[in-house]
Scaffold this motif. Structure first.
Motif, mmCIF file in Angstrom:
data_model
loop_
_atom_site.group_PDB
_atom_site.id
_atom_site.type_symbol
_atom_site.label_atom_id
_atom_site.label_comp_id
_atom_site.label_asym_id
_atom_site.label_seq_id
_atom_site.Cartn_x
_atom_site.Cartn_y
_atom_site.Cartn_z
ATOM 1 N N VAL A 1 19.364 44.803 63.489
ATOM 2 C CA VAL A 1 20.324 43.997 62.743
ATOM 3 C C VAL A 1 21.047 43.014 63.661
ATOM 4 C CG1 VAL A 1 22.095 45.799 63.031
ATOM 5 C CG2 VAL A 1 22.312 44.116 61.196
ATOM 6 N N ALA A 2 21.257 41.809 63.184
ATOM 7 C CA ALA A 2 22.007 40.809 63.941
ATOM 8 C C ALA A 2 23.448 41.281 64.095
ATOM 9 C CB ALA A 2 21.970 39.467 63.218
ATOM 10 N N GLY A 3 23.997 41.079 65.275
ATOM 11 C CA GLY A 3 25.371 41.486 65.529
ATOM 12 C C GLY A 3 25.505 42.890 66.074
ATOM 13 N N ALA A 4 24.394 43.584 66.266
ATOM 14 C CA ALA A 4 24.465 44.914 66.868
ATOM 15 C C ALA A 4 24.981 44.808 68.301
ATOM 16 C CB ALA A 4 23.076 45.566 66.868
ATOM 17 N N ILE A 5 25.701 45.818 68.734
ATOM 18 C CA ILE A 5 26.239 45.843 70.100
ATOM 19 C C ILE A 5 25.107 46.224 71.054
ATOM 20 C CG2 ILE A 5 27.951 46.867 71.646
ATOM 21 C CD1 ILE A 5 29.572 47.586 69.107
ATOM 22 N N GLU A 6 24.774 45.370 72.007
ATOM 23 C CA GLU A 6 23.706 45.642 72.963
ATOM 24 C C GLU A 6 24.282 46.194 74.266
ATOM 25 O OE1 GLU A 6 20.741 42.769 73.749
ATOM 26 O OE2 GLU A 6 20.329 42.325 71.637
ATOM 27 N N CYS A 7 23.644 47.232 74.774
ATOM 28 C CA CYS A 7 24.076 47.856 76.031
ATOM 29 C C CYS A 7 22.882 47.955 76.975
ATOM 30 C CB CYS A 7 24.637 49.253 75.764
ATOM 31 S SG CYS A 7 26.000 49.299 74.572
ATOM 32 N N ARG B 1 26.099 55.635 75.172
ATOM 33 C CA ARG B 1 26.854 56.864 74.879
ATOM 34 C C ARG B 1 28.353 56.602 74.918
ATOM 35 N NH1 ARG B 1 25.944 61.135 79.295
ATOM 36 N NH2 ARG B 1 27.358 59.689 80.340
ATOM 37 N N GLN B 2 28.808 55.890 75.937
ATOM 38 C CA GLN B 2 30.237 55.594 76.069
ATOM 39 C C GLN B 2 30.715 54.724 74.914
ATOM 40 O OE1 GLN B 2 31.186 53.459 79.645
ATOM 41 N NE2 GLN B 2 33.380 53.575 79.327
ATOM 42 N N ILE C 1 26.914 54.108 65.455
ATOM 43 C CA ILE C 1 25.667 54.844 65.571
ATOM 44 C C ILE C 1 24.825 54.194 66.657
ATOM 45 C CG2 ILE C 1 24.418 53.460 63.836
ATOM 46 C CD1 ILE C 1 23.050 56.067 62.918
ATOM 47 N N GLY C 2 24.036 54.979 67.384
ATOM 48 C CA GLY C 2 23.192 54.433 68.442
ATOM 49 C C GLY C 2 22.071 55.408 68.760
ATOM 50 N N TYR C 3 21.449 55.237 69.905
ATOM 51 C CA TYR C 3 20.385 56.157 70.328
ATOM 52 C C TYR C 3 20.346 56.188 71.851
ATOM 53 C CZ TYR C 3 17.941 51.639 70.527
ATOM 54 O OH TYR C 3 17.602 50.322 70.772
ATOM 55 N N ILE C 4 20.045 57.369 72.377
ATOM 56 C CA ILE C 4 19.992 57.556 73.826
ATOM 57 C C ILE C 4 18.880 58.546 74.171
ATOM 58 C CG2 ILE C 4 22.440 57.078 74.263
ATOM 59 C CD1 ILE C 4 22.929 60.103 74.293
ATOM 60 N N ASP D 1 25.622 64.524 75.568
ATOM 61 C CA ASP D 1 26.686 65.479 75.875
ATOM 62 C C ASP D 1 27.579 65.605 74.653
ATOM 63 O OD1 ASP D 1 28.428 63.284 75.850
ATOM 64 O OD2 ASP D 1 28.553 63.151 78.037
ATOM 65 N N ASN D 2 28.675 66.346 74.788
ATOM 66 C CA ASN D 2 29.509 66.616 73.622
ATOM 67 C C ASN D 2 30.487 65.493 73.286
ATOM 68 O OD1 ASN D 2 31.373 66.876 75.654
ATOM 69 N ND2 ASN D 2 31.686 69.081 75.417
ATOM 70 N N SER D 3 30.344 64.343 73.932
ATOM 71 C CA SER D 3 31.215 63.204 73.597
ATOM 72 C C SER D 3 30.720 62.466 72.350
ATOM 73 C CB SER D 3 31.302 62.221 74.772
ATOM 74 O OG SER D 3 30.057 61.577 74.998
ATOM 75 N N VAL D 4 29.476 62.761 71.926
ATOM 76 C CA VAL D 4 28.900 62.135 70.736
ATOM 77 C C VAL D 4 28.238 63.209 69.882
ATOM 78 C CG1 VAL D 4 28.543 59.862 71.795
ATOM 79 C CG2 VAL D 4 26.760 61.627 72.004
ATOM 80 N N LYS D 5 27.865 62.839 68.665
ATOM 81 C CA LYS D 5 27.180 63.775 67.764
ATOM 82 C C LYS D 5 25.699 63.430 67.702
ATOM 83 C CE LYS D 5 28.783 65.121 63.682
ATOM 84 N NZ LYS D 5 29.197 65.113 62.255
ATOM 85 N N ALA D 6 24.844 64.421 67.933
ATOM 86 C CA ALA D 6 23.401 64.232 67.798
ATOM 87 C C ALA D 6 23.022 64.459 66.338
ATOM 88 C CB ALA D 6 22.656 65.217 68.695
ATOM 89 N N LEU D 7 22.330 63.490 65.734
ATOM 90 C CA LEU D 7 21.917 63.599 64.337
ATOM 91 C C LEU D 7 20.480 64.095 64.241
ATOM 92 C CD1 LEU D 7 23.352 60.236 62.918
ATOM 93 C CD2 LEU D 7 24.481 62.462 63.100
#
Length: 284
Positions: A184-190, A197-198, A207-210, A216-222
């Motif tokens: 999608v246009a406008g997605a945050i690129e890292c 993750r940060q 939402i993202g992917y790693i 780690d427990n700073s995010v939720k794994a779906l």
């Protein structure tokens, strides 16, 4: 003492001394070849995937500890950077978290698979969604679904976080999850797994992917189509978002490059280091 006995005794002493000297000199020789074991020395350069980066850095430290005459320089930059660098002779080993593209297959690169990785779809911890279907993931990351209420969540816009274009993680995610559609246009690129993750952990309703190694427990794994992203499900082929990690060389690995890759693939390194975050080749 007769002359004959004196000469014989002198000869025996000299022979004993020669045998002792020979034994002493042989203390630094290998038992198998009878030659002194050569010590490794020189400089080895690696660049590429940020997913492979932690493995390569730990391997470099351990390898240099065992071989004080060797310097191993490790840099990131993304899989495409590593592949182009090794093809051009800028580095000795190009780290990659993706397969070679068609246009890269004629560059004379040799693949050395070092681990199996799993890509995890993650969300901000406060998002009350635990599972997404493959179709929902595709529609979210391509912009067809824009609000969490469309997938059972709150009435809040979804903030999409993705990797940069040089990333092997993105290459694989775009191919397997998005079926090669554009994000999608406008997605945050890292530009790294760590930054994704940060960003997700600090951005509400994102939402993202790693890579699994960065979870780690700073995010939720779906869950993806109801299947958890873990080593067991990747090995038994029930979780589809998995890929091999690679160390490419220009031609067959030789010298320091071969010694380093052999070290990475050794039972010790695979079972003690790689197995902490990835699926080691010893289990495949």
């Amino acid at each position: 003492m007769s002359v004959k006995r004196y000469v014989f005794a002198a000869f025996a002493v000299m022979a004993s001394l020669l045998l002792m000297l020979a034994a002493g000199c042989g203390g630094n020789e290998s038992v198998e070849g009878g030659q002194q074991e050569p010590k490794l020395s020189g400089i080895l350069n690696l660049s590429g995937s940020t997913t492979v980066l932690p493995i390569a850095q730990e391997a470099a430290e351990m390898f240099m500890d065992e071989n004080p005459g060797v310097t191993v320089n490790v840099q990131g930059g993304g899989s495409s950077v590593g592949i182009s660098n090794v093809a051009e002779g800028v580095v000795d080993i190009g780290d990659s978290s993706r397969e070679l593209k068609d246009e890269e297959k004629g560059l004379g690169l040799v693949d050395n698979k070092i681990a199996l990785d799993v890509i995890v779809v993650i969300a901000h911890k406060d998002v009350p969604v635990d599972n997404l279907t493959a179709a929902q993931v595709k529609d979210i990351f391509t912009g067809k679904i824009t609000n969490w209420k469309e997938v059972g969540g709150p009435d809040q816009p979804i903030k999409v976080v993705i990797r940069d274009e040089a990333s092997g993680t993105r290459e694989m995610f775009d191919e397997k999850a998005l079926k090669k559609e554009k994000p999608v246009a406008g997605a945050i690129e890292c530009n790294s797994n760590g930054i994704v993750r940060q960003t997700v952990s600090s951005t509400p309703f994102s939402i993202g992917y790693i890579s699994l190694g960065y979870l780690d427990n700073s995010v939720k794994a779906l869950k993806y189509d109801g299947v958890a992203a873990n080593k067991e499900n990747a090995v038994n082929n029930t979780y589809p978002l998995s890929r091999y990690l690679h160390m490419f060389t220009k031609g067959e690995a030789t010298g320091l490059a071969k010694a380093f890759i052999d070290f990475v693939l050794s039972d010790r390194f695979q079972n003690e280091v790689v197995a902490r975050e990835y699926i080691p080749m010893t289990q495949i």
